[in-house]
Scaffold this active site. Sequence first.
Site, PDB file in Angstrom:
ATOM      1  N   GLU A  95     -30.796  24.964  10.965  1.00  0.00           N
ATOM      2  CA  GLU A  95     -31.167  25.920  11.999  1.00  0.00           C
ATOM      3  C   GLU A  95     -30.416  25.618  13.281  1.00  0.00           C
ATOM      4  O   GLU A  95     -29.993  24.481  13.539  1.00  0.00           O
ATOM      5  CB  GLU A  95     -32.663  25.903  12.229  1.00  0.00           C
ATOM      6  CG  GLU A  95     -33.179  24.545  12.675  1.00  0.00           C
ATOM      7  CD  GLU A  95     -34.698  24.469  12.625  1.00  0.00           C
ATOM      8  OE1 GLU A  95     -35.236  24.513  11.506  1.00  0.00           O
ATOM      9  OE2 GLU A  95     -35.316  24.377  13.683  1.00  0.00           O
TER      10      GLU A  95
ATOM     11  N   CYS B 264     -41.304  13.506  14.116  1.00  0.00           N
ATOM     12  CA  CYS B 264     -40.253  14.522  14.036  1.00  0.00           C
ATOM     13  C   CYS B 264     -40.200  15.191  12.666  1.00  0.00           C
ATOM     14  O   CYS B 264     -40.196  14.513  11.631  1.00  0.00           O
ATOM     15  CB  CYS B 264     -38.915  13.853  14.341  1.00  0.00           C
ATOM     16  SG  CYS B 264     -37.513  14.979  14.186  1.00  0.00           S
TER      17      CYS B 264
ATOM     18  N   GLU C 244     -29.066  13.267  13.277  1.00  0.00           N
ATOM     19  CA  GLU C 244     -28.685  12.292  14.302  1.00  0.00           C
ATOM     20  C   GLU C 244     -27.159  12.389  14.474  1.00  0.00           C
ATOM     21  O   GLU C 244     -26.406  11.909  13.629  1.00  0.00           O
ATOM     22  CB  GLU C 244     -29.136  10.884  13.852  1.00  0.00           C
ATOM     23  CG  GLU C 244     -28.618   9.727  14.665  1.00  0.00           C
ATOM     24  CD  GLU C 244     -28.854   9.848  16.167  1.00  0.00           C
ATOM     25  OE1 GLU C 244     -29.996   9.923  16.604  1.00  0.00           O
ATOM     26  OE2 GLU C 244     -27.847   9.858  16.899  1.00  0.00           O
TER      27      GLU C 244
ATOM     28  N   CYS D 188     -37.277  21.302  16.635  1.00  0.00           N
ATOM     29  CA  CYS D 188     -36.199  21.527  15.690  1.00  0.00           C
ATOM     30  C   CYS D 188     -36.557  20.906  14.350  1.00  0.00           C
ATOM     31  O   CYS D 188     -37.145  19.846  14.287  1.00  0.00           O
ATOM     32  CB  CYS D 188     -34.923  20.890  16.202  1.00  0.00           C
ATOM     33  SG  CYS D 188     -34.331  21.688  17.680  1.00  0.00           S
TER      34      CYS D 188
ATOM     35  N   CYS E 259     -38.172   9.138  12.479  1.00  0.00           N
ATOM     36  CA  CYS E 259     -39.082   8.979  13.622  1.00  0.00           C
ATOM     37  C   CYS E 259     -40.403   9.650  13.245  1.00  0.00           C
ATOM     38  O   CYS E 259     -40.418  10.732  12.649  1.00  0.00           O
ATOM     39  CB  CYS E 259     -38.491   9.614  14.871  1.00  0.00           C
ATOM     40  SG  CYS E 259     -36.886   8.902  15.261  1.00  0.00           S
TER      41      CYS E 259
ATOM     42  N   LEU F 138     -36.106   8.383  23.944  1.00  0.00           N
ATOM     43  CA  LEU F 138     -36.695   7.061  24.199  1.00  0.00           C
ATOM     44  C   LEU F 138     -38.121   6.982  23.626  1.00  0.00           C
ATOM     45  O   LEU F 138     -38.394   6.188  22.743  1.00  0.00           O
ATOM     46  CB  LEU F 138     -36.663   6.762  25.699  1.00  0.00           C
ATOM     47  CG  LEU F 138     -36.864   5.304  26.066  1.00  0.00           C
ATOM     48  CD1 LEU F 138     -35.819   4.399  25.456  1.00  0.00           C
ATOM     49  CD2 LEU F 138     -36.863   5.118  27.593  1.00  0.00           C
TER      50      LEU F 138
ATOM     51  N   CYS G 113     -29.046  24.917  20.802  1.00  0.00           N
ATOM     52  CA  CYS G 113     -29.478  23.622  20.262  1.00  0.00           C
ATOM     53  C   CYS G 113     -28.901  23.507  18.844  1.00  0.00           C
ATOM     54  O   CYS G 113     -29.270  24.251  17.949  1.00  0.00           O
ATOM     55  CB  CYS G 113     -31.008  23.575  20.249  1.00  0.00           C
ATOM     56  SG  CYS G 113     -31.636  22.003  19.638  1.00  0.00           S
TER      57      CYS G 113
ATOM     58  N   CYS H 126     -32.622  14.112   8.203  1.00  0.00           N
ATOM     59  CA  CYS H 126     -32.295  12.962   9.054  1.00  0.00           C
ATOM     60  C   CYS H 126     -32.828  11.701   8.395  1.00  0.00           C
ATOM     61  O   CYS H 126     -33.921  11.692   7.839  1.00  0.00           O
ATOM     62  CB  CYS H 126     -32.904  13.131  10.450  1.00  0.00           C
ATOM     63  SG  CYS H 126     -32.431  11.771  11.545  1.00  0.00           S
TER      64      CYS H 126
END
Length: 360
Positions: A98, A133, A174, A347, A130, A229, A119, A126
């Site tokens: 996307e 996410c 990433e 996202c 995380c 972060l 974006c 990925c």
Amino acid sequence: MNASEPVLPLHSLTLVDLEESLTAVGQPFYRAKQVMEWAYGREKRVESWDAMSNLPAALRSSLEEVHPIRIPEVVTVSGSKDTTRKLLLRLHDGELIETVLIPASPALYGEESDRRTLCVSSQVGCAYGCKFCASGLDGWKRHLSADEIVSQVLLAEKVSGERINNLVFMGMGEPMANYQNWLQAVSILNAPWGVGLGARKMTVSTSGLVPRIRDLADQPLQIRLAISLHGASDEVRSQIMPVNKKHPVAELMEACSYYSDRKKQMITFEYILIEGVNDAPSEARLLADRARGLRAKINLIPYNTVEGLPWRRPSEAAQEEFLSILQNRGIAATIRREKGHDIDAACGQLRRRIATSLQV
Ligand code: SAH
Ligand code: SF4
């Protein structure tokens, strides 16, 4: 180029790559510029070699073999003209990604702003996992090739009929883990013969791949850096971002400092606020110390609910309190409240939902 790439699609090539390829088969140098004009010229942007009418037919068909044009298919466009529009794209091998077009928010940039941000995704899935996410929930599938990154901009401009003037590499994946292809795409997007977007209009976001941050610092491109972060102490950050075990916060801060010294640039910390996980006042105070050392600014992002994950965002009052701890310490910090983030929020979520419903 990525050596594992079996073909070299046209939109993965720089002008120099194409010149070399053409001169190797005895073609004049100037043909490369002609081709790039067909590929990227504002009034052209053709999607087949056949459309390049000032090129000899035999040359067109031989180039089609070595440098195919692979523009992804637009599966859906959601949202309306004035709000965030999400494009779901199908790649040549059926994978879905996307790309999200975000018009300027009048509240942030004024009624007259013509800022249009895209974006951009850099991988299918990925690998970094995380905990907050959606992109990492189903693991990593593959890198995007340079043309698949460049095409997102071409398609967003085609669908919207508008020029994108700001890019954020904050979509799925990433970017720093796909460094070679990503950098190749950036140089095509930045080039005057290509898309012509200024490097200062591009921001790359990373979860903290320290060696690549240093590599990028040594590149001449003045691209902006944002760090995901989301925790100021190792204790908190390691709980939600496995990458922190490999590159702890102190090491990451050193790489950031190297980057901002080399580029003479202010970097941005992104900090998702998750209730009871990373929103304690002590974490805000430590975050302020980290940011002050680097003169970084902070974007606070209220957590968007991801299906299958347990967390939620703090109350507005708690968000404001976290913000005021930073601001009272003289840190440039804002809370990002974007339109369009309520539906398929962050996202990676749109692809997940559509992929589930299409059962691909
Ligand atoms: N892999 C890179 C680039 C992807 S951008 C990186 O991690 O920086 C990832 C960003 O998406 C996060 O920093 C955050 O800004 C946003 N994001 C991901 N999940 C989110 C969620 N559940 N709620 C709000 N923002 C989220
Ligand atoms: Fe990957 Fe970034 Fe999502 Fe982490 S936040 S899983 S690095 S896309």
